[in-house]
Design a protein around this motif. Structure first.
Motif, short mmCIF file in Angstrom:
data_model
loop_
_atom_site.label_atom_id
_atom_site.label_comp_id
_atom_site.label_asym_id
_atom_site.label_seq_id
_atom_site.Cartn_x
_atom_site.Cartn_y
_atom_site.Cartn_z
N PHE A 20 0.84 -1.19 0.00
CA PHE A 20 0.00 0.00 0.00
C PHE A 20 0.89 1.25 0.00
O PHE A 20 1.96 1.27 0.61
N THR A 21 0.42 2.27 -0.69
CA THR A 21 1.11 3.55 -0.69
C THR A 21 0.09 4.65 -0.93
O THR A 21 -0.97 4.41 -1.52
N ASP A 22 0.40 5.87 -0.46
CA ASP A 22 -0.53 6.98 -0.63
C ASP A 22 -0.12 7.89 -1.78
O ASP A 22 -0.61 9.01 -1.91
N SER A 23 0.76 7.41 -2.66
CA SER A 23 1.24 8.22 -3.77
C SER A 23 1.17 7.41 -5.06
O SER A 23 1.66 6.28 -5.12
N VAL A 24 0.56 7.99 -6.09
CA VAL A 24 0.47 7.31 -7.39
C VAL A 24 1.87 7.09 -7.96
O VAL A 24 2.17 6.04 -8.53
N GLN A 25 2.73 8.09 -7.80
CA GLN A 25 4.09 7.98 -8.33
C GLN A 25 4.86 6.86 -7.62
O GLN A 25 5.53 6.05 -8.25
N ASP A 26 4.73 6.80 -6.29
CA ASP A 26 5.38 5.74 -5.54
C ASP A 26 4.83 4.37 -5.91
O ASP A 26 5.56 3.39 -6.00
N ALA A 27 3.52 4.31 -6.14
CA ALA A 27 2.89 3.04 -6.50
C ALA A 27 3.45 2.52 -7.81
O ALA A 27 3.73 1.32 -7.96
N SER A 28 3.63 3.40 -8.78
CA SER A 28 4.18 3.01 -10.08
C SER A 28 5.61 2.49 -9.92
O SER A 28 5.97 1.46 -10.49
N HIS A 29 6.40 3.20 -9.13
CA HIS A 29 7.79 2.79 -8.93
C HIS A 29 7.87 1.45 -8.21
O HIS A 29 8.62 0.55 -8.60
N ARG A 30 7.08 1.30 -7.15
CA ARG A 30 7.18 0.09 -6.33
C ARG A 30 6.62 -1.13 -7.04
O ARG A 30 7.11 -2.24 -6.84
N ALA A 31 5.63 -0.94 -7.88
CA ALA A 31 5.10 -2.07 -8.65
C ALA A 31 6.18 -2.64 -9.56
O ALA A 31 6.37 -3.86 -9.64
N ALA A 32 6.92 -1.74 -10.24
CA ALA A 32 8.00 -2.20 -11.11
C ALA A 32 9.14 -2.81 -10.30
O ALA A 32 9.73 -3.83 -10.70
N PHE A 33 9.43 -2.21 -9.15
CA PHE A 33 10.51 -2.72 -8.30
C PHE A 33 10.19 -4.12 -7.80
O PHE A 33 11.01 -5.04 -7.89
#
Length: 332
Positions: free
Chosen positions: A30-43
């Motif tokens: 879970f994350t509260d940032s769309v940008q972080d979500a995109s990065h972490r999904a790829a990571f």
């Protein structure tokens, strides 16, 4: 940076644990940032894929005892018996590839299978080559060991010794006795720099290491090597360029010249002349090294068959020095 290290540890532990059933290996973040979500999904996607591949590679090596690098990718593919297994082999950047996405379907495309097999071979090359000293690799975790093997190396060191005498008539027997160490250092340097000849790298090698051929103009199936990211580096007789020059002699010696000086105790100029001759001899007399004509000189890379990987049982891996030579300072 803290998240990357923490997240890497969590994913490694979760997906590498033998106590977790395969169908339970799922990760929800879970994350509260769309940008972080995109990065972490790829990571997370890239990290889980790498861990799964390492687990499969380790299992193959344990079962076979030892395996050649050029066979490891084929063994990965051969072990994928179900659609789920084949899906698990696909790297994130090929999941939506037109042909590759059919390999886990009822009607797989032959082109997709061949492309994925080629990529699996390259992933094995990265694990035991360019990326062998980055992160929790199979080598650094002492699960397996890898090295470049040259058949009849003693015979070839004799030829190299004769070549050295032709360059330096004052060569001592002590120096000649260190030639095998010098040769092994050159070959292991090539392996750890990613200098392993693979069909996906053919254009890149022929063009002397131009970034375009592993980035915007890379062959289908090759992962992207972006600017600033480490990429495969081969040895070359060209005095300048993107590969490791064997003949350049500047105020600051190249690694190859410095290695000849440190391992053999020769003059830098002798070391420079020796380096090019040694790789030419090995390319001509053995199957371990391959010579390719480049735009400004000859390019040398390792044959994939020359890299041998073998299992390290726990009782061997846990012994001091049991997995081979290891630096007491950096652990490599």
């Amino acid at each position: 940076c803290l998240f990357i290290h923490f997240g890497s540890g969590v994913v490694n532990t979760m997906f590498g644990s033998p106590h977790l059933e395969e169908e339970e290996r799922k990760l929800l973040a879970f994350t509260d940032s769309v940008q972080d979500a995109s990065h972490r999904a790829a990571f997370f996607g890239g990290r889980t894929h790498r861990i799964n591949l390492r687990s499969l590679m380790s299992r193959i090596v344990v079962e076979l005892g030892d395996v050649r690098l050029d066979d490891l990718g084929d063994e990965l593919w051969a072990g994928a018996e179900t659609d789920r297994d084949r899906f698990g082999l696909v790297p994130p950047d090929l999941l939506y590839h037109r042909d590759v996405r059919t390999v886990w379907s009822a009607k797989p495309e032959l082109a997709g299978q061949k492309l994925l097999q080629s990529r699996l071979g390259f992933e094995a090359d990265l694990e035991f080559g360019l990326r062998a000293r980055v992160g929790r690799t199979l080598e650094l975790s002492r699960a397996v060991a890898a090295a470049v093997e040259v058949a009849d190396l003693d015979v070839h060191t004799g030829l190299i010794g004769e070549h050295l005498r032709s360059l330096d008539g004052e060569t001592t027997s002590e120096t000649l006795g260190r030639i095998d160490v010098y040769v092994r250092g050159l070959l292991e340097r090539l392996r750890l720099r990613g200098g392993i000849i693979h069909p996906l790298l053919d254009p890149y090698v022929r063009e002397g290491g131009r970034q375009w051929f592993v980035w915007g103009g890379r062959p289908d199936g090759l992962p992207p090597f972006t600017p600033g990211q480490s990429r495969p580096t081969f040895a070359t007789t060209a005095p300048t360029g993107d590969f490791d020059s064997l003949v350049a002699l500047t105020k600051t010696p190249t690694w190859a010249v410095d290695w000849a000086v440190r391992s053999l105790g020769v003059d830098p100029r002798i070391g420079r002349d020796l380096n090019g001759g040694v790789l030419a001899i090995l390319a001509k007399e053995t199957d371990a090294l391959i010579e390719v004509s480049g735009p400004s000189g000859r390019v040398y890379g390792l044959s994939r068959h020359a890299v041998r990987i073998w299992d390290l049982p726990d009782e061997v891996a846990n012994e001091p020095g049991g997995s081979g030579l290891r630096c007491g300072l950096c652990g490599n």
